[in-house]
Design a protein around this motif. Structure first.
Motif, PDB file in Angstrom:
ATOM      1  N   ALA A 183      -6.803  -1.970 -11.302  1.00 20.65           N
ATOM      2  CA  ALA A 183      -6.009  -2.804 -10.398  1.00 20.65           C
ATOM      3  C   ALA A 183      -4.764  -3.341 -11.097  1.00 20.65           C
ATOM      4  O   ALA A 183      -3.703  -3.474 -10.482  1.00 20.65           O
ATOM      5  CB  ALA A 183      -6.854  -3.959  -9.871  1.00 20.65           C
TER       6      ALA A 183
ATOM      7  N   ALA B 130      -1.086  -1.909 -10.830  1.00 21.54           N
ATOM      8  CA  ALA B 130      -0.281  -2.021  -9.609  1.00 21.54           C
ATOM      9  C   ALA B 130       1.183  -2.271  -9.958  1.00 21.54           C
ATOM     10  O   ALA B 130       1.484  -2.878 -10.996  1.00 21.54           O
ATOM     11  CB  ALA B 130      -0.806  -3.174  -8.748  1.00 21.54           C
TER      12      ALA B 130
ATOM     13  N   VAL C 162      -9.795 -11.640  -4.087  1.00 20.81           N
ATOM     14  CA  VAL C 162      -8.498 -11.314  -4.680  1.00 20.81           C
ATOM     15  C   VAL C 162      -7.509 -12.360  -4.184  1.00 20.81           C
ATOM     16  O   VAL C 162      -7.341 -12.545  -2.972  1.00 20.81           O
ATOM     17  CB  VAL C 162      -8.039  -9.896  -4.288  1.00 20.81           C
ATOM     18  CG1 VAL C 162      -6.686  -9.571  -4.923  1.00 20.81           C
ATOM     19  CG2 VAL C 162      -9.102  -8.856  -4.658  1.00 20.81           C
TER      20      VAL C 162
ATOM     21  N   CYS D 218      -1.477  -4.470  -3.586  1.00 19.37           N
ATOM     22  CA  CYS D 218      -1.655  -3.228  -4.349  1.00 19.37           C
ATOM     23  C   CYS D 218      -2.801  -3.370  -5.346  1.00 19.37           C
ATOM     24  O   CYS D 218      -3.544  -2.407  -5.591  1.00 19.37           O
ATOM     25  CB  CYS D 218      -0.360  -2.855  -5.067  1.00 19.37           C
ATOM     26  SG  CYS D 218       0.944  -2.281  -3.960  1.00 19.37           S
ATOM     27  N   VAL D 219      -2.963  -4.536  -5.911  1.00 19.29           N
ATOM     28  CA  VAL D 219      -4.089  -4.812  -6.820  1.00 19.29           C
ATOM     29  C   VAL D 219      -5.403  -4.611  -6.063  1.00 19.29           C
ATOM     30  O   VAL D 219      -6.331  -3.957  -6.553  1.00 19.29           O
ATOM     31  CB  VAL D 219      -3.972  -6.238  -7.409  1.00 19.29           C
ATOM     32  CG1 VAL D 219      -5.279  -6.703  -8.007  1.00 19.29           C
ATOM     33  CG2 VAL D 219      -2.861  -6.276  -8.458  1.00 19.29           C
ATOM     34  N   ALA D 220      -5.481  -5.172  -4.851  1.00 16.44           N
ATOM     35  CA  ALA D 220      -6.699  -5.017  -4.051  1.00 16.44           C
ATOM     36  C   ALA D 220      -6.963  -3.543  -3.741  1.00 16.44           C
ATOM     37  O   ALA D 220      -8.103  -3.075  -3.817  1.00 16.44           O
ATOM     38  CB  ALA D 220      -6.588  -5.841  -2.768  1.00 16.44           C
ATOM     39  N   HIS D 221      -5.917  -2.813  -3.419  1.00 12.67           N
ATOM     40  CA  HIS D 221      -6.071  -1.383  -3.144  1.00 12.67           C
ATOM     41  C   HIS D 221      -6.548  -0.645  -4.396  1.00 12.67           C
ATOM     42  O   HIS D 221      -7.393   0.253  -4.313  1.00 12.67           O
ATOM     43  CB  HIS D 221      -4.763  -0.792  -2.626  1.00 12.67           C
ATOM     44  CG  HIS D 221      -4.882   0.614  -2.190  1.00 12.67           C
ATOM     45  ND1 HIS D 221      -4.191   1.638  -2.779  1.00 12.67           N
ATOM     46  CD2 HIS D 221      -5.639   1.184  -1.211  1.00 12.67           C
ATOM     47  CE1 HIS D 221      -4.502   2.781  -2.194  1.00 12.67           C
ATOM     48  NE2 HIS D 221      -5.375   2.530  -1.233  1.00 12.67           N
ATOM     49  N   GLY D 222      -6.021  -1.020  -5.542  1.00 14.15           N
ATOM     50  CA  GLY D 222      -6.475  -0.407  -6.790  1.00 14.15           C
ATOM     51  C   GLY D 222      -7.964  -0.640  -7.029  1.00 14.15           C
ATOM     52  O   GLY D 222      -8.674   0.233  -7.527  1.00 14.15           O
ATOM     53  N   ILE D 223      -8.443  -1.814  -6.651  1.00 13.14           N
ATOM     54  CA  ILE D 223      -9.877  -2.111  -6.781  1.00 13.14           C
ATOM     55  C   ILE D 223     -10.676  -1.169  -5.889  1.00 13.14           C
ATOM     56  O   ILE D 223     -11.692  -0.606  -6.307  1.00 13.14           O
ATOM     57  CB  ILE D 223     -10.156  -3.586  -6.454  1.00 13.14           C
ATOM     58  CG1 ILE D 223      -9.584  -4.476  -7.563  1.00 13.14           C
ATOM     59  CG2 ILE D 223     -11.662  -3.839  -6.279  1.00 13.14           C
ATOM     60  CD1 ILE D 223      -9.487  -5.945  -7.201  1.00 13.14           C
TER      61      ILE D 223
ATOM     62  N   TRP E   3     -12.751  -4.095   2.211  1.00 13.04           N
ATOM     63  CA  TRP E   3     -11.793  -5.188   2.109  1.00 13.04           C
ATOM     64  C   TRP E   3     -11.835  -5.956   3.423  1.00 13.04           C
ATOM     65  O   TRP E   3     -11.594  -5.394   4.484  1.00 13.04           O
ATOM     66  CB  TRP E   3     -10.425  -4.574   1.877  1.00 13.04           C
ATOM     67  CG  TRP E   3      -9.222  -5.441   1.818  1.00 13.04           C
ATOM     68  CD1 TRP E   3      -9.055  -6.713   2.259  1.00 13.04           C
ATOM     69  CD2 TRP E   3      -7.957  -5.057   1.273  1.00 13.04           C
ATOM     70  NE1 TRP E   3      -7.780  -7.153   2.039  1.00 13.04           N
ATOM     71  CE2 TRP E   3      -7.082  -6.147   1.426  1.00 13.04           C
ATOM     72  CE3 TRP E   3      -7.481  -3.899   0.682  1.00 13.04           C
ATOM     73  CZ2 TRP E   3      -5.756  -6.105   1.003  1.00 13.04           C
ATOM     74  CZ3 TRP E   3      -6.164  -3.854   0.267  1.00 13.04           C
ATOM     75  CH2 TRP E   3      -5.308  -4.953   0.422  1.00 13.04           C
TER      76      TRP E   3
END
Length: 189
Positions: A33, A36, A94, A115-120, A133
């Motif tokens: 994450a 990002a 997040v 983007c961090v959440a998407h990376g997770i 999510w």
């Protein structure tokens, strides 16, 4: 799993069970994450993990939040709200943490946290960890944000529910990007 399959086949997994991700799996998710896009390298995010009996405490906090805007909520809705955190063995909250910066506005920092959440999600899927999510009104509620220790310059981006998938993963439909793509400037010829 190769990167292309990961990007094309990741799906949300709403039905989760024990076990929760291991410490190593969580560490990998957070490291991934952290890749990002992050203008100014501000790292405008942070996380809270909620597991075990603390999920019951979060459920009570959710009920307080619900009653703050719907004091007449019926018992069925209260019980449903109370049990929301029990849908997964781990929740990862997040949080976007906005930093004053002359060149990086808050909306850009919020996108970074997204983007961090998407990376997770991607890193979870790559490891076989189920993830979904969730947001909704519980992510905007001031009683809940205060109860989670958020400050005035923070916003919940995601309640990431993490665990082991109960069912086999569905195959996502192939998305045709053509309806979303236009050339600019458009011509009428």
């Amino acid at each position: 799993m190769d990167a292309i399959d990961l990007l094309l086949k990741r799906v949300s997994v709403p039905r989760l069970q024990e076990p929760a991700p291991t410490a190593e799996q969580l560490d990998f998710m957070l490291r991934a994450a952290g890749r990002a896009p992050d203008h100014g390298q501000l790292r405008p995010w942070r996380f809270l993990t909620i597991t075990a009996d603390d999920r019951y405490k979060l459920g009570e906090l959710f009920v307080q939040g619900l009653l703050s805007y719907d004091p007449e909520a019926d018992e069925k809705l209260i019980e449903k709200t109370r049990n929301l955190p029990l849908r997964a063995p781990m929740l990862l909250v997040v949080i976007a943490t906005f930093v004053e910066h002359e060149k990086v506005p808050a909306h850009e920092q919020l996108l970074t946290a997204g983007c961090v959440a998407h990376g997770i999600l991607l890193a979870a899927h790559a490891q076989g960890v189920g993830a979904v999510w969730r947001t909704g009104s519980l992510a905007e509620n001031t009683v809940i944000k205060k109860g989670l220790g958020l400050t005035d310059n923070e916003q919940i981006v995601a309640y990431m529910y993490l665990g082991t998938p109960i069912n086999s993963l569905r195959n996502p439909p192939t998305l045709d990007p053509a309806p979303f793509l236009r050339c600019w400037p458009e011509t009428n010829s």
